[in-house]
Scaffold this active site. Structure first.
Site, PDB file in Angstrom:
ATOM      1  N   ASP A  58     124.028 -49.482 -82.461  1.00  0.00           N
ATOM      2  CA  ASP A  58     122.737 -50.159 -82.570  1.00  0.00           C
ATOM      3  C   ASP A  58     121.812 -49.878 -81.392  1.00  0.00           C
ATOM      4  OD1 ASP A  58     123.248 -51.407 -85.001  1.00  0.00           O
ATOM      5  OD2 ASP A  58     124.327 -53.035 -84.031  1.00  0.00           O
ATOM      6  N   CYS A  59     122.372 -49.488 -80.252  1.00  0.00           N
ATOM      7  CA  CYS A  59     121.531 -49.281 -79.075  1.00  0.00           C
ATOM      8  C   CYS A  59     122.227 -48.319 -78.119  1.00  0.00           C
ATOM      9  CB  CYS A  59     121.246 -50.607 -78.372  1.00  0.00           C
ATOM     10  SG  CYS A  59     122.719 -51.387 -77.680  1.00  0.00           S
ATOM     11  N   CYS A  62     125.683 -49.162 -76.944  1.00  0.00           N
ATOM     12  CA  CYS A  62     126.777 -48.805 -77.854  1.00  0.00           C
ATOM     13  C   CYS A  62     127.251 -47.382 -77.571  1.00  0.00           C
ATOM     14  CB  CYS A  62     126.326 -48.912 -79.310  1.00  0.00           C
ATOM     15  SG  CYS A  62     125.859 -50.575 -79.827  1.00  0.00           S
ATOM     16  N   CYS A 392     123.721 -59.664 -68.878  1.00  0.00           N
ATOM     17  CA  CYS A 392     123.743 -58.559 -69.841  1.00  0.00           C
ATOM     18  C   CYS A 392     122.640 -57.552 -69.511  1.00  0.00           C
ATOM     19  CB  CYS A 392     123.555 -59.090 -71.250  1.00  0.00           C
ATOM     20  SG  CYS A 392     123.387 -57.767 -72.452  1.00  0.00           S
ATOM     21  N   CYS A 394     121.479 -54.991 -71.298  1.00  0.00           N
ATOM     22  CA  CYS A 394     121.013 -54.203 -72.451  1.00  0.00           C
ATOM     23  C   CYS A 394     119.562 -53.759 -72.314  1.00  0.00           C
ATOM     24  CB  CYS A 394     121.179 -55.007 -73.740  1.00  0.00           C
ATOM     25  SG  CYS A 394     122.895 -55.163 -74.256  1.00  0.00           S
ATOM     26  N   ASP A 436      98.307 -18.142 -66.839  1.00  0.00           N
ATOM     27  CA  ASP A 436      98.228 -16.708 -67.061  1.00  0.00           C
ATOM     28  C   ASP A 436      96.962 -16.477 -67.895  1.00  0.00           C
ATOM     29  OD1 ASP A 436      99.038 -13.958 -67.329  1.00  0.00           O
ATOM     30  OD2 ASP A 436      99.623 -14.457 -69.374  1.00  0.00           O
ATOM     31  N   THR A 438      96.061 -13.378 -70.206  1.00  0.00           N
ATOM     32  CA  THR A 438      96.243 -12.790 -71.532  1.00  0.00           C
ATOM     33  C   THR A 438      97.275 -13.554 -72.346  1.00  0.00           C
ATOM     34  OG1 THR A 438      95.708 -10.630 -70.606  1.00  0.00           O
ATOM     35  CG2 THR A 438      96.750 -10.658 -72.768  1.00  0.00           C
ATOM     36  N   ASP A 628     102.993 -16.822 -71.175  1.00  0.00           N
ATOM     37  CA  ASP A 628     103.587 -16.422 -72.449  1.00  0.00           C
ATOM     38  C   ASP A 628     104.403 -15.142 -72.372  1.00  0.00           C
ATOM     39  OD1 ASP A 628     101.449 -14.653 -72.083  1.00  0.00           O
ATOM     40  OD2 ASP A 628     101.254 -14.346 -74.248  1.00  0.00           O
ATOM     41  N   ASP A 714     117.516 -62.644 -73.220  1.00  0.00           N
ATOM     42  CA  ASP A 714     118.148 -61.327 -73.254  1.00  0.00           C
ATOM     43  C   ASP A 714     117.754 -60.564 -74.511  1.00  0.00           C
ATOM     44  OD1 ASP A 714     120.238 -59.311 -72.416  1.00  0.00           O
ATOM     45  OD2 ASP A 714     121.027 -59.917 -74.360  1.00  0.00           O
TER      46      ASP A 714
END
Length: 732
Positions: A58-59, A62, A392, A394, A436, A438, A628, A714
């Site tokens: 779930d997060c 976990c 906690c 979280c 750059d 070109t 590039d 929390d």
């Protein structure tokens, strides 16, 4: 369980529109979350690499629990869970698939093969049954307490035990798998402690609020993963292949380079392809952020996931299975999670200390006042339990990755691919950009404007000789010369021993003679000095054609400025970002472009000169290098962050930390704005997470708030942090 595959080399990470073979090395961690499941094998120092899809997370917390469970196994060299794609990656010395699957299952999660179809979702009722049951039991308990207090207390105890059972069971699993300070453990201790001191209603309420918070976190996590899911859904499951004049419906994994496929109007390309039809329009917005359909002609490359807008088209497959534009972007997302931002690594380390520290404080709060000051045990046990819930981490743990994941996803939607949180953090600090010329500031499709041969050779002979040497080269000037020869329908001979001279030109053997194509100034050309000066003063680029050290003539070329270049430079200035041109072109041609854009420039630079210039500029303020070509790659590496144009060479794309797939320079402005917005979002999230904890720490010690408000704080902090991070996805 599928058999591991052998892989050997790594695919360019940004070549989103180039057909390349995807390879997984044990040193290349995929980290984001779209897991492949059949374990894959790599032969290197890290042993074998296996990967699965993980269900039940779930997060981000976990993901850490799964990592802890697997990390304890003998023989594991490295383990990582990519939350965004729900993928578990394990490097091991030997085949430990069975042990990994067992360890993850004991931790309360499940694994499935990477190639397996997604598990069918449980019904809403079944998914929410524990929560509904607890709500009903809470309502009954409240009602009973109003009429009969003892019966009400018993009902609350029963409600607490029913809610506590799955949470305590999960806590025990996690303790056995190495996660000693998980939220489930803290909740179980708090609920049991509340029952012990007679706070039965609050014990039940704590568990109810926890379950509500879990559902909200699950919803928020699914929203955060929607971008990845949408990208994975761009590929159809089947394709129509043409073979021996007949059509056959095949799975996309069976397509191979060289296969010919048909895509109906409104259909999506299952693989990268080369258009065989005369012309067609394609919607590539899902990959590049380009809202207007793109016109493609015969021979043009079209990325997987693009939609044929108005007609049935025929294409030749270019990409191997798992190596299409979409696959490479997903691979990038996974790798991005591995390249975590420094602030994310700091928060992760801090959170590992934070929870044990809060637990120690809670223990002291519980014991010190009663033992030293004869205070009420019940009151201070209650406060200690409340502090446990405040411990906690979280919200704090997800504060940074939630924002970074959203920022990376938002950038990808706009055609900007960024290699992880570290690159995103550097991009947000950039105050100067080196370009750059070109192919970056210009379109990169120059045209031949003049051919001036020496005495004794014709224009067509000079062009033919130059085209022979340049054939197959990727530089825009080289392609322009070859294109001019093809338009003139000249017979181009085959060149041998072709060799690129970095920063100088290219040479080859043509008809047994050494022929060099180089920039004016790289070889003496006294006979053409006046003409070269005149052409360069007009903003044109001049190349020499030299055979056996004799200059046979010169070819002049001119590129056009990108349509959005001036606007992009103006917007960068508004952001406080200064620009400078670093080019290997001649000073007069560079001055013409710089004058149009109002930029400073340094011209006639070799790759090592660009590196020196970038290093010097970078010492004053963080600098991004945009390029590039092969000659830009060293400078990109030396910059705080390298950014490649999507049409660039594979070397530039691999070296870069970010890429603009649509080749629009305004995308650079959006990229920097998004990076800065992401940093602001991270600061907000950390403030929310720690601020709420701090407030409730004080109010708990003062006796103003209790257990259920601590849980609410929390849960609220976690939801607020996630929702705040999701705002980045809606940013325009």
């Amino acid at each position: 369980m599928s058999t591991p595959d052998n892989h050997g080399k790594k695919a360019p990470q940004f070549a989103a529109f180039k057909p390349l073979t995807t390879v997984q090395n044990a040193n290349d961690c995929c980290c984001d979350g779209a897991c492949s499941s059949s374990p894959t094998l790599s032969e290197n120092v890290s042993g074998t690499r296996y990967s699965w899809k993980v269900s039940g997370m779930d997060c981000a917390a976990c993901a850490r629990k799964v990592e802890n469970a697997v990390r304890q196994l003998a023989g594991v060299n490295q383990v990582q869970v990519l939350f965004a794609t729900e993928k578990l990656v394990v490097d091991a010395d030997n085949d430990i698939r069975a042990q990994v699957e067992s360890a993850v299952q004991k931790a309360g999660y499940s694994l499935r093969d990477e190639q397996a179809a997604d598990e069918p979702q449980a019904s809403r009722l079944k998914e929410n049954l524990p929560l509904i049951t607890l709500i009903v039991m809470m309502a009954i308990s409240w009602g009973l307490e109003q009429f009969n207090h003892p019966f009400g207390q018993l009902a609350f105890i029963a409600t607490t035990l029913v809610g506590l059972y799955p949470i305590a069971r999960q806590a025990l699993r996690l303790i056995k798998s190495g996660s000693y300070f998980a939220i489930e453990t803290l909740m179980s201790v708090a609920a049991i402690g509340a029952l012990f001191i007679g706070a039965t209603a609050e014990a039940a309420m704590v568990l109810l609020l926890f379950l509500i918070g879990e559902r909200l976190e699950g919803w928020a996590a699914s929203r955060a993963r929607q971008g990845v899911s949408a990208l994975m859904a761009l590929k159809p499951e089947t394709a129509t292949r043409l073979r021996n004049g007949e059509r056959e419906e095949v799975a996309i994994n069976s397509l191979r380079p060289g296969d010919v496929i048909e895509v109906a109007a409104g259909g999506r390309l299952p693989a990268d392809g080369k258009l065989l039809s005369p012309f067609a329009s394609f919607d590539e917005s899902a990959l590049t952020g380009e809202s207007i359909p793109v016109e493609r002609a015969t021979g043009d490359k079209v990325p997987a996931g693009a939609t044929s807008v108005d007609r049935l088209v025929t294409l030749e497959v270019l990409s191997e299975p798992g190596a299409s534009a979409i696959d490479r972007i997903l691979k990038l997302i996974e790798e991005a999670e591995e390249r975590r931002a420094p602030i994310e690594r700091f928060i992760d380390r801090f959170s590992r200390i934070y929870t044990p520290a809060i637990m120690a404080v809670a223990l002291l709060v519980t014991l010190v006042p009663p033992l030293l000051f004869a205070a009420s045990w019940q009151e201070w046990i209650y406060k200690g339990l409340t502090l446990l819930l405040i411990g906690c981490p979280c919200a704090l743990v997800i504060s940074t990755p939630a924002a970074i994941t959203s920022g990376l996803a938002a950038a990808a939607r706009r055609g900007a691919l960024i290699k992880g949180g570290a690159a995103l953090e550097q991009l947000g600090r950039v105050t100067q950009v080196a370009f750059d010329k070109t192919g970056t500031l210009t379109v990169g499709k120059p045209r031949v404007t003049a051919i001036h041969p020496a005495t004794g050779i014709s224009e067509s002979e000079l062009l033919t000789l130059a085209a022979a040497v340049e054939q197959g080269a990727t530089h825009p000037l080289a392609q322009a010369i070859v294109r001019e020869a093809q338009v003139a329908e000249l017979a181009i001979p085959t060149a041998e021993s072709q060799r690129a001279l970095v920063g100088s030109g290219i040479e080859a053997q043509v008809n047994g003679e050494r022929v060099l194509i180089c920039a004016a100034g790289k070889h003496p050309a006294d006979a053409f000095a006046g003409l070269i000066n005149e052409l360069e003063s007009a903003g044109q680029t001049v190349v020499l054609v030299v055979r056996n050290d004799d200059v046979l003539g010169i070819i002049a070329l001119q590129d056009t400025l990108r349509a959005d270049a001036a606007t992009a430079i103006s917007e960068l200035n508004a952001l406080g970002v200064k620009g400078v041109i670093l080019t290997g072109d001649n000073p007069r041609a560079a001055a013409a472009i710089a004058g149009e854009l109002g930029l400073e420039f340094k011209a006639g630079l070799l790759p090592e000169d660009k590196v020196k210039a970038v290093t010097k500029l970078n010492q004053h303020a963080p600098l991004a290098m945009v390029g590039d070509g092969i000659n830009d790659a060293p400078a990109m590496k030396a910059a705080a962050i390298g950014i490649a144009m999507g049409s660039g060479t594979d070397v530039a794309l691999e070296t870069a930390d970010a890429a603009l797939t649509h080749n629009h320079l305004r995308g650079l402005v959006q990229m920097i704005e998004l990076a800065r917005a992401t940093h602001a979002n991270i600061r907000q999230n950390i403030t929310i997470a720690l601020g709420l904890k701090g407030i409730f720490l004080v109010t708990t010690l003062l006796g103003m708030t209790g257990l259920w408000l601590a849980v609410l704080a929390d849960t609220g902090a976690t939801v607020l942090v996630t929702a705040n991070a999701l705002r980045l996805l809606r940013r325009r």
